[in-house]
Motif scaffolding. Structure first.
Motif, PDB file in Angstrom:
ATOM      1  N   UNK A  68      91.982 110.379 -39.598  1.00  0.00           N
ATOM      2  CA  UNK A  68      91.946 110.259 -38.148  1.00  0.00           C
ATOM      3  C   UNK A  68      91.892 108.767 -37.848  1.00  0.00           C
ATOM      4  N   UNK A  69      92.875 108.236 -37.127  1.00  0.00           N
ATOM      5  CA  UNK A  69      92.939 106.781 -36.915  1.00  0.00           C
ATOM      6  C   UNK A  69      91.689 106.228 -36.256  1.00  0.00           C
ATOM      7  N   UNK A 121      91.543  99.874 -41.130  1.00  0.00           N
ATOM      8  CA  UNK A 121      92.281  99.744 -42.387  1.00  0.00           C
ATOM      9  C   UNK A 121      92.894 101.060 -42.855  1.00  0.00           C
ATOM     10  N   UNK A 122      93.906 100.918 -43.691  1.00  0.00           N
ATOM     11  CA  UNK A 122      94.362 101.998 -44.559  1.00  0.00           C
ATOM     12  C   UNK A 122      93.698 101.715 -45.893  1.00  0.00           C
ATOM     13  N   UNK A 123      93.308 102.748 -46.610  1.00  0.00           N
ATOM     14  CA  UNK A 123      92.432 102.577 -47.763  1.00  0.00           C
ATOM     15  C   UNK A 123      93.038 102.993 -49.084  1.00  0.00           C
ATOM     16  N   UNK A 124      92.587 102.338 -50.128  1.00  0.00           N
ATOM     17  CA  UNK A 124      92.714 102.823 -51.499  1.00  0.00           C
ATOM     18  C   UNK A 124      91.370 103.484 -51.801  1.00  0.00           C
ATOM     19  N   UNK A 132      78.024 109.143 -69.288  1.00  0.00           N
ATOM     20  CA  UNK A 132      76.819 108.642 -69.972  1.00  0.00           C
ATOM     21  C   UNK A 132      75.607 108.688 -69.052  1.00  0.00           C
ATOM     22  N   UNK A 133      75.854 108.492 -67.750  1.00  0.00           N
ATOM     23  CA  UNK A 133      74.751 108.420 -66.787  1.00  0.00           C
ATOM     24  C   UNK A 133      74.843 109.492 -65.700  1.00  0.00           C
ATOM     25  N   UNK A 134      75.805 110.410 -65.817  1.00  0.00           N
ATOM     26  CA  UNK A 134      76.054 111.404 -64.763  1.00  0.00           C
ATOM     27  C   UNK A 134      76.237 110.703 -63.418  1.00  0.00           C
ATOM     28  N   UNK A 135      77.018 109.631 -63.438  1.00  0.00           N
ATOM     29  CA  UNK A 135      77.207 108.766 -62.276  1.00  0.00           C
ATOM     30  C   UNK A 135      78.596 108.986 -61.688  1.00  0.00           C
ATOM     31  N   UNK A 136      78.622 109.431 -60.438  1.00  0.00           N
ATOM     32  CA  UNK A 136      79.866 109.636 -59.703  1.00  0.00           C
ATOM     33  C   UNK A 136      79.998 108.516 -58.679  1.00  0.00           C
ATOM     34  N   UNK A 137      81.153 107.836 -58.672  1.00  0.00           N
ATOM     35  CA  UNK A 137      81.378 106.721 -57.743  1.00  0.00           C
ATOM     36  C   UNK A 137      82.732 106.868 -57.067  1.00  0.00           C
ATOM     37  N   UNK A 138      82.811 106.289 -55.868  1.00  0.00           N
ATOM     38  CA  UNK A 138      84.068 106.201 -55.152  1.00  0.00           C
ATOM     39  C   UNK A 138      84.220 104.761 -54.698  1.00  0.00           C
ATOM     40  N   UNK A 139      85.296 104.115 -55.148  1.00  0.00           N
ATOM     41  CA  UNK A 139      85.584 102.727 -54.769  1.00  0.00           C
ATOM     42  C   UNK A 139      86.550 102.733 -53.586  1.00  0.00           C
ATOM     43  N   UNK A 140      86.189 101.972 -52.553  1.00  0.00           N
ATOM     44  CA  UNK A 140      87.019 101.839 -51.369  1.00  0.00           C
ATOM     45  C   UNK A 140      87.501 100.394 -51.259  1.00  0.00           C
ATOM     46  N   UNK A 145      95.983  96.562 -42.933  1.00  0.00           N
ATOM     47  CA  UNK A 145      95.414  96.726 -41.595  1.00  0.00           C
ATOM     48  C   UNK A 145      96.297  97.732 -40.859  1.00  0.00           C
ATOM     49  N   UNK A 146      95.676  98.623 -40.087  1.00  0.00           N
ATOM     50  CA  UNK A 146      96.448  99.626 -39.323  1.00  0.00           C
ATOM     51  C   UNK A 146      97.203  98.981 -38.192  1.00  0.00           C
TER      52      UNK A 146
END
Length: 146
Positions: A68-69, A121-124, A132-140, A145-146
């Protein structure tokens, strides 16, 4: 508008390898040992903002995006969470991540996490899991630029 549709399609295709079908997810949920969220936070590394959660047992959520913009966001459900005592809203006020919202369904033992993003922004979006650590990450990171 056309560029937005193309970028959304590219984003969806990029996230497809991380998707799990609904049926497979339901089967896995029944086998999961209840987990707790040990920690959750956002850090900044250069131009990347990183949202991470570590669990007592492995969890790799299925990311969904809403492009959603005016209010872009990423959300996911985490199954078999024993309990949630965290806040419902965390104000981040980063340049990319504005806030993180959570909602716990005690009946289904699911935690929903919504990451609200800056609308400029438009995102990656790059999810990862460190077993090893049960670590879930999301990199943005901002793609454009929109």
């Amino acid at each position: 508008m056309r560029l937005t549709a193309i970028l959304l399609t590219v984003l969806c295709l990029a996230l497809m390898p991380f998707s799990v079908s609904a049926e497979k997810g339901k089967k896995e949920e029944k086998k999961l040992t209840p987990a707790t969220v040990k920690n959750m936070g956002v850090t900044k590394d250069g131009d990347v903002e990183l949202f991470c959660m570590d669990f007592s047992n492995p969890r790799v959520p299925d990311l969904q995006t809403i492009d959603d913009e005016a209010n872009p966001r990423v959300f996911f459900d985490i199954p078999a969470i024993a309990e949630w005592k965290g806040q419902s809203t965390y104000e981040i006020k980063g340049s990319l991540i504005k806030q993180v919202r959570t909602g716990y369904n005690g009946k289904d033992k699911k935690l929903r996490v919504v990451i609200d993003l800056a609308p400029v922004y438009n995102y990656n979006v790059e999810p990862s899991f460190d077993d090893r650590y049960n670590l879930f990450c999301v990199a943005f990171s901002a793609r454009s630029v929109r």
